[in-house]
Structure formats: C-alpha cells, structure tokens
Write a protein that holds these residues in place. Structure first.
Motif, PDB file in Angstrom:
ATOM      1  N   HIS A 123      -2.935  -8.208  18.548  1.00 58.61           N
ATOM      2  CA  HIS A 123      -1.321  -8.730  17.870  1.00 58.61           C
ATOM      3  C   HIS A 123      -0.841  -7.280  18.521  1.00 58.61           C
ATOM      4  O   HIS A 123      -0.938  -6.484  18.412  1.00 58.61           O
ATOM      5  N   TYR A 124       0.893  -7.929  18.921  1.00 58.61           N
ATOM      6  CA  TYR A 124       2.127  -6.430  19.161  1.00 58.61           C
ATOM      7  C   TYR A 124       3.092  -6.973  18.506  1.00 58.61           C
ATOM      8  O   TYR A 124       3.582  -7.964  17.756  1.00 58.61           O
TER       9      TYR A 124
ATOM     10  N   TYR B 154       4.136   6.950   1.926  1.00 55.43           N
ATOM     11  CA  TYR B 154       4.739   6.278   2.863  1.00 55.43           C
ATOM     12  C   TYR B 154       4.425   5.149   2.006  1.00 55.43           C
ATOM     13  O   TYR B 154       3.337   4.202   1.558  1.00 55.43           O
TER      14      TYR B 154
ATOM     15  N   GLU C 212      -8.333  -1.244  10.196  1.00 57.77           N
ATOM     16  CA  GLU C 212      -7.386  -2.311   9.109  1.00 57.77           C
ATOM     17  C   GLU C 212      -9.122  -2.492   8.505  1.00 57.77           C
ATOM     18  O   GLU C 212      -9.617  -3.556   8.826  1.00 57.77           O
TER      19      GLU C 212
ATOM     20  N   TRP D 223      -8.119   7.370   9.732  1.00 51.65           N
ATOM     21  CA  TRP D 223      -7.331   7.127  11.044  1.00 51.65           C
ATOM     22  C   TRP D 223      -7.568   8.283  11.977  1.00 51.65           C
ATOM     23  O   TRP D 223      -8.082   9.052  11.522  1.00 51.65           O
ATOM     24  N   GLY D 224      -7.429   7.801  13.331  1.00 54.04           N
ATOM     25  CA  GLY D 224      -7.823   9.651  13.824  1.00 54.04           C
ATOM     26  C   GLY D 224      -6.961  10.480  13.787  1.00 54.04           C
ATOM     27  O   GLY D 224      -5.771  10.489  13.028  1.00 54.04           O
TER      28      GLY D 224
ATOM     29  N   TYR E 285       1.141   4.954   1.535  1.00 55.73           N
ATOM     30  CA  TYR E 285      -0.050   6.722   1.708  1.00 55.73           C
ATOM     31  C   TYR E 285       0.664   8.172   1.656  1.00 55.73           C
ATOM     32  O   TYR E 285       2.185   7.808   1.393  1.00 55.73           O
TER      33      TYR E 285
ATOM     34  N   TRP F  67       4.421   0.415  13.484  1.00 54.95           N
ATOM     35  CA  TRP F  67       3.185  -0.010  13.612  1.00 54.95           C
ATOM     36  C   TRP F  67       3.296  -0.991  14.964  1.00 54.95           C
ATOM     37  O   TRP F  67       4.678  -1.349  15.225  1.00 54.95           O
TER      38      TRP F  67
ATOM     39  N   GLN G  43      10.463   3.495   5.005  1.00 52.74           N
ATOM     40  CA  GLN G  43      10.707   4.815   5.478  1.00 52.74           C
ATOM     41  C   GLN G  43      10.085   6.511   5.073  1.00 52.74           C
ATOM     42  O   GLN G  43      10.812   7.785   6.531  1.00 52.74           O
TER      43      GLN G  43
ATOM     44  N   ASN H 254       0.888  -1.309  -0.012  1.00 49.03           N
ATOM     45  CA  ASN H 254      -0.385  -0.083  -0.300  1.00 49.03           C
ATOM     46  C   ASN H 254       0.681   0.965   0.182  1.00 49.03           C
ATOM     47  O   ASN H 254       2.145   0.915   0.655  1.00 49.03           O
TER      48      ASN H 254
ATOM     49  N   ARG I  88      -6.388  -5.428   4.801  1.00 49.20           N
ATOM     50  CA  ARG I  88      -5.209  -5.112   4.154  1.00 49.20           C
ATOM     51  C   ARG I  88      -4.546  -3.348   3.959  1.00 49.20           C
ATOM     52  O   ARG I  88      -4.247  -3.244   3.818  1.00 49.20           O
ATOM     53  N   THR I  89      -5.334  -2.310   4.509  1.00 48.75           N
ATOM     54  CA  THR I  89      -5.055  -0.949   4.122  1.00 48.75           C
ATOM     55  C   THR I  89      -5.041  -0.160   5.327  1.00 48.75           C
ATOM     56  O   THR I  89      -6.411  -0.870   6.547  1.00 48.75           O
ATOM     57  N   PHE I  90      -4.907   0.939   5.906  1.00 46.94           N
ATOM     58  CA  PHE I  90      -5.471   1.062   7.114  1.00 46.94           C
ATOM     59  C   PHE I  90      -5.978   2.561   6.155  1.00 46.94           C
ATOM     60  O   PHE I  90      -5.416   3.752   5.888  1.00 46.94           O
TER      61      PHE I  90
ATOM     62  N   VAL J 277      -0.511   2.877  15.488  1.00 48.81           N
ATOM     63  CA  VAL J 277       0.673   3.661  14.256  1.00 48.81           C
ATOM     64  C   VAL J 277       1.072   4.511  15.353  1.00 48.81           C
ATOM     65  O   VAL J 277       0.491   6.008  15.855  1.00 48.81           O
TER      66      VAL J 277
ATOM     67  N   TYR K 120      -0.928   6.975  16.733  1.00 42.14           N
ATOM     68  CA  TYR K 120      -2.874   7.084  16.093  1.00 42.14           C
ATOM     69  C   TYR K 120      -2.970   6.227  15.780  1.00 42.14           C
ATOM     70  O   TYR K 120      -2.232   4.738  16.016  1.00 42.14           O
TER      71      TYR K 120
ATOM     72  N   GLY L  46       9.283   8.739  10.963  1.00 37.84           N
ATOM     73  CA  GLY L  46       8.023   7.394  10.098  1.00 37.84           C
ATOM     74  C   GLY L  46       7.347   7.268  10.425  1.00 37.84           C
ATOM     75  O   GLY L  46       7.471   7.357  12.103  1.00 37.84           O
ATOM     76  N   LEU L  47       7.030   6.882  10.385  1.00 38.45           N
ATOM     77  CA  LEU L  47       5.177   6.193  10.605  1.00 38.45           C
ATOM     78  C   LEU L  47       5.966   4.051  11.211  1.00 38.45           C
ATOM     79  O   LEU L  47       7.093   3.475  10.677  1.00 38.45           O
TER      80      LEU L  47
ATOM     81  N   GLN M  94       4.751   7.652  15.715  1.00 37.01           N
ATOM     82  CA  GLN M  94       4.787   8.645  14.967  1.00 37.01           C
ATOM     83  C   GLN M  94       6.052   9.524  15.939  1.00 37.01           C
ATOM     84  O   GLN M  94       5.917  10.080  15.971  1.00 37.01           O
TER      85      GLN M  94
ATOM     86  N   ARG N 215      -2.360  -4.157  17.480  1.00 34.95           N
ATOM     87  CA  ARG N 215      -3.763  -4.013  16.843  1.00 34.95           C
ATOM     88  C   ARG N 215      -5.018  -5.047  17.831  1.00 34.95           C
ATOM     89  O   ARG N 215      -4.548  -5.885  18.877  1.00 34.95           O
TER      90      ARG N 215
END
Lengths: 108, 117
Positions: free
Chosen positions: B59-60, A87, B99, B107-108, A36, B47, A101, A34, B102-104, B37, B95, B44-45, B39, B50
């Motif tokens: 899951h962590y 990303y 899901e 978002w909050g 973003y 995970w 990244q 994906n 398979r995508t986010f 997620v 954030y 960057g982001l 930041q 969930r």
C-alpha cells in the motif's frame, strides 16, 4: 485522508508540571489513535495505543484518553527525560496512516 | 528483542533513484507488516507505504503513488523501499517500522537520504 491536528505545536513546562497535549481528527476514528515520543536523533517510540492503552515499560505518569475525534495525552508529573516531541497517529483509515504535526515539549 | 536494521546513508542527485533496505534481526519475517515513514529535517512524520509479505500486498500513500516501490524479499528476509525521480524535498530520514496491532511498535535506526546536485 484523515487529517490529524495537534495542539499546541510547542509547549514550555517545568519538571513536576502536569501537561496535556490534544489531538483532533477530521472525522471519527473511534479509538484508533496512538501516541509516540521522539527524542532528537532517535526513532519514535510508541507510548500509548488504542487511545488509552499504555505500552509495556512506559511510565504510568503517561496516560491517554478520548474517542471519536478528540484525544488527549497527559503527563501527570513531568520528568527531565520527558522533554521531547510527541506525535499522534490514526490507524483507523487503513491502508493510509496519518500523523499529527507534532508537539515539541521544552523545558521552561 | 527484534530489531530492524537499515542500510546506510545515501547522497543522490536530483532525478535519480534510491533504494533503502530494512532487515529484521529475528522473528518470522513473513508474518510482519513493514511500513516506511519519513521525516524531513526539522519536520514531522509522514507515512510512505507498507509491505505485507504474508499476502504479497503493498500500500502506498497517495502522495507517493507512481514514485515509490516497496518490496519484501522472503528469501533474504529483507524489505526495500525505492523512491524514484528524487527531488530536493525528498531529503529526509527514512525509517522502516513494524506494524503490529495497528501500532508502529518497532522502528529501524533510520536511513538519511540527501538529494543534492
């Protein structure tokens, strides 16, 4: 964990330019990739899922390609609102998720 | 349009814990999978983990195992992320994100957590 590597890390371009951003996975993720877009102070926004499926409302100048380990995000003609950070994210290796990244796209 | 509404910014001391909430504005909460997620400033982001309320699973990310707890309260339709033993490098925007296929996709607005003595 699967490692995701984006290139370049940053990129300067002009309005109207064609831009490509690459994302490479450390192992095959098939098409579970994906893309973003994130603007400063905002949450990320999904652009493309499953390597090439454009999300609803996303301009057609955005496109994605690739499979296996190598993927590309293309912006065919940059617009002022496209300057942001991009990303990639793999969704193959559940339950863990990993992001690239990031690639910061700046105005030249 | 479903929105995810998160709790407000937090300032915490090193070694303490923080608990951040995320509440969908609509939709069937039990059917959601909600991830967290983070930041760090200028970074960057990443995970974190969930919750899947429909099956009561979590899951962590390995990095956070033992230090993070994600829960989903069906009675209040609210998800929570609690991070303990806070360090300065936990300073980040956190954030929650839904899901879906398979995508986010949602978002909050993010919750800034600052860890400082």
């Amino acid at each position: 964990d699967i490692q995701m590597t984006q290139s370049p890390s940053s990129l300067s371009a002009s309005v109207g330019d064609r831009v490509t951003i690459t994302c490479r996975a450390s192992q095959s993720i098939y098409i579970y990739l994906n893309w973003y877009q994130q603007k400063p102070g905002k949450a990320p926004k999904i652009l493309i899922s499953a390597a090439s499926t454009l999300q609803s409302g996303v301009p057609s100048r955005f496109s994605g390609s690739g499979s296996g380990t190598d993927f590309i995000l293309t912006i065919s003609s940059l617009q002022p609102e496209d300057f942001a950070t991009y990303y990639c994210q793999q969704s193959y290796s559940t339950p863990s998720i990993t992001f690239g990244q990031g690639t910061r796209l700046e105005i030249k | 349009q479903v929105q995810l509404v998160q709790s407000g910014a937090e300032v915490k001391k090193p070694g303490s814990s923080v608990k951040v909430s995320c509440k969908p504005s609509g939709g069937p909460f039990s059917s959601y999978t909600l991830s967290w997620v983070r930041q760090a400033p200028g970074q960057g982001l990443e995970w974190v983990g969930r919750a899947i309320p429909s099956v009561g699973m979590t899951h962590y990310a390995q990095k956070f195992q033992g230090r993070v707890t994600i829960t989903a309260d069906k009675s209040t339709s609210t998800a929570y992320m609690e991070l303990s033993s806070l360090r300065s490098d936990d300073t980040a925007m956190y954030y929650c994100a839904r899901e879906h296929t398979r995508t986010f996709d949602i978002w909050g607005q993010g919750t800034m957590v600052t860890v400082s003595s």
